[in-house]
Design an enzyme around this catalytic site. Structure first.
Site, PDB file in Angstrom:
ATOM      1  N   CYS A   9      -2.641  31.416-139.267  1.00 17.65           N
ATOM      2  CA  CYS A   9      -1.514  31.203-140.177  1.00 17.65           C
ATOM      3  C   CYS A   9      -0.422  30.364-139.531  1.00 17.65           C
ATOM      4  O   CYS A   9       0.479  29.892-140.207  1.00 17.65           O
ATOM      5  CB  CYS A   9      -0.973  32.544-140.614  1.00 17.65           C
ATOM      6  SG  CYS A   9      -2.265  33.551-141.333  1.00 17.65           S
ATOM      7  N   ASN A  44      -5.230  26.058-121.843  1.00 21.03           N
ATOM      8  CA  ASN A  44      -3.848  26.127-122.315  1.00 21.03           C
ATOM      9  C   ASN A  44      -3.538  27.413-123.070  1.00 21.03           C
ATOM     10  O   ASN A  44      -2.394  27.825-123.134  1.00 21.03           O
ATOM     11  CB  ASN A  44      -3.522  24.915-123.200  1.00 21.03           C
ATOM     12  CG  ASN A  44      -4.585  24.668-124.255  1.00 21.03           C
ATOM     13  OD1 ASN A  44      -5.777  24.601-123.946  1.00 21.03           O
ATOM     14  ND2 ASN A  44      -4.164  24.545-125.484  1.00 21.03           N
TER      15      ASN A  44
END
Lengths: 405, 132
Positions: free
Chosen positions: A326, A151
């Protein structure tokens, strides 16, 4: 504002044709497929038509398709179902370290109940080795699960070869592949692949969300994911999501009919993206250039951080995604990029652009221009980029002192 | 809706005091590229006050916005006042940060404190104040 949606591996637009096919099953033919009256019969016929459409997309028999709520449930049913139905003593799982969390977290959960998982490692291009698989599988293996296409980096795994090796060494092991990203992008055929179980998610190929399927080869026994009224051959009880299933069927039919044309078109646009961005200095492609999904471009730009890049791009009308820590809830960089051997500080600068059948040349041009602009803007404010340009070491910055939890 | 407040997005899109500084009086650099954020704060000091301040940041939206905000807060402050600015001052001024991003505001405050410390250390070394 014109918007370039290039996050089709996250989800796709539902094809208006699929929506059109679904609508009557909300307000007109809203029967329960289990009911005996004509409302029920209409709904049953619609579900069975969709089953045949989905079966054709992957070269299966209609009776081998079990509808679920999506890719995650399909992966869970495959792994939990195989672990639950395996022979006593066969409690081992073989998978790769770059699977989707739906597989990896399910393996962990099964481990807590006594299963043991062996992880196949990928090479620098992102591939598992069938030879490694052959070395690991044994008569104690309950299931082998290797995704067809990744993916994040779009690498297409040698599932067929893995299946052959497993058959030769573990007659009772089931072979599963998560084909969620592959369906509608490359030909998927359960016979050619030689798998027993294969997961699909409707919304990745322009069907609606909340519906998926698991191919379960005839004769393969699984323990059910959900118990109740015995729907879907007893493997997945619960009244069928008729409109969703109809939409998935329609989307599968469209995907199959247009696969050749769509793949060629997406490949051309993908190459435009990659060739447009690779010349940017200190920029690299993540994953193999060759055995890669036609719709996946994943690059890393040194000296910048991906969440900033994605949100700058959003402001410029480009939807993309990143493997940066992040952007994740765990503040850890993508396990796939790290498994490729990419240093963590570089993995933060990754950008995934994924195309669909509906992606246009204009969207690609916009994405290339906007990305170049955003990268140079972020580099202008990056102390790390300053070091790279000055030829100074990037790691080992003084200070620090904050802990990621 | 974004996970960030409008104010965070505004400071991210149009950061204040962003860039390098020629011959700064103090430099503070904190963070680690492995974790995905590095901040550098550069200051000039005149008459005990921060007369000019710049930052450079490698990091996420919150890292950029908190850097921008700390420079705004510190500008014109005395060194003592600057030393008192903390992560709370930054996140409050930004209208809050998502919990997982709170550490960015710590980093911004640390970078400023490190720059002040660097200035004081340099001054102690030369025995006089740098000529500015």
């Amino acid at each position: 504002m014109a918007y370039a949606y290039l996050d089709n591996s996250a989800t796709t637009m539902t094809d208006p044709e699929a929506v059109k096919a679904m609508l009557p099953y909300f307000t007109e033919s809203y029967g329960n497929p289990s009911s005996l009256h004509s409302f029920g019969t209409e709904a049953r016929e619609a579900v069975e038509k969709a089953r045949a459409q989905v079966a054709r997309l992957v070269g299966a028999k209609p009776g081998e398709i079990v509808f679920t709520s999506g890719g995650t449930e399909s992966d869970n049913l495959a792994l939990r179902g195989a672990a639950g139905a395996g022979k006593p003593g066969a409690n081992r799982i073989v998978t790769s370290n770059v699977e989707h969390p739906a597989v990896l977290e399910t393996c962990k959960s099964l481990e807590a109940r006594g299963a043991r998982t062996d992880y196949l490692r990928i090479d620098r291009d992102g591939f598992v080795s069938p030879v490694d698989a052959a070395r690991i599988v044994s008569e104690r293996t309950a299931i082998v699960s290797v995704m067809l296409a990744n993916n994040e980096i779009g690498t297409i795994q040698p599932v067929q070869e893995v299946a052959v090796e497993c058959r030769a060494r573990a007659r009772n092991a089931l072979v599963h592949t998560d084909a969620v990203q592959a369906a509608g992008k490359i030909p998927v055929d359960v016979e050619r692949l030689g798998v027993d179980l294969l997961s699909l998610a409707s919304h990745k190929f322009h069907g609606p969300k909340g519906v998926g399927a698991l191919f379960v080869r005839e004769g393969v026994r699984l323990s059910p994911a959900m118990t109740g009224g015995g729907h879907e051959k007893g493997l997945r009880s619960g009244t069928e999501n008729v409109p969703g299933i109809v939409g998935m069927g329609k989307a599968a039919e469209i995907a199959r009919e247009n696969l050749g044309e769509d793949a060629a078109r997406m490949t051309r646009l993908r190459d435009r993206l990659i060739d447009g961005l690779l010349p940017v200095e200190e920029t690299f492609l993540n994953g193999s250039r060759e055995k890669r999904l036609p719709n996946n471009a994943n690059l890393r730009f040194l000296g910048i951080e991906g969440e900033s890049l994605v949100l700058l791009l959003d402001g410029e009308g480009v939807a993309a995604s990143t493997g940066s820590a992040c952007s994740s809830k765990k503040l850890q960089a993508s396990h796939v990029l790290l498994a490729l051997g990419i240093p963590e500080w570089q993995a933060h600068g990754s950008l995934r652009l994924t195309l669909s059948r509906f992606t246009t040349d204009e969207e690609v041009s916009r994405a290339v221009d906007a990305t170049k602009g955003a990268v140079s803007r972020l580099r202008a404010m990056s102390p790390v980029w300053k070091k790279i340009k000055a030829g100074e070491p990037v790691i080992g910055v003084k200070g620090g002192g904050h802990e990621h939890v | 809706m974004s996970m960030y407040s409008d104010k965070v997005m505004e400071h991210f899109r149009n950061p204040k005091n962003m860039g390098v500084m020629d011959s700064p009086d103090g430099v503070g650099e904190v963070g680690n590229p492995v974790c995905g954020d590095v901040m550098a704060v550069y200051i000039k000091v005149k008459d005990g006050r921060i007369s000019d301040i710049k930052f450079q940041t490698f990091g996420c939206v919150a890292a950029v916005a908190t850097s921008s905000m700390i420079t705004e807060l510190a500008k014109g402050k005395t060194l003592e006042e600057a030393a008192k600015l903390d992560n709370k001052s930054v996140s409050t001024e930004l209208g809050g940060l998502p919990p997982i991003k709170e550490h960015c505001s710590n980093l911004a405050a640390e970078a400023l404190h490190a720059a002040v410390k660097d200035y004081l250390a340099k001054r102690a070394q030369t025995g006089t104040r740098p000529a500015h």
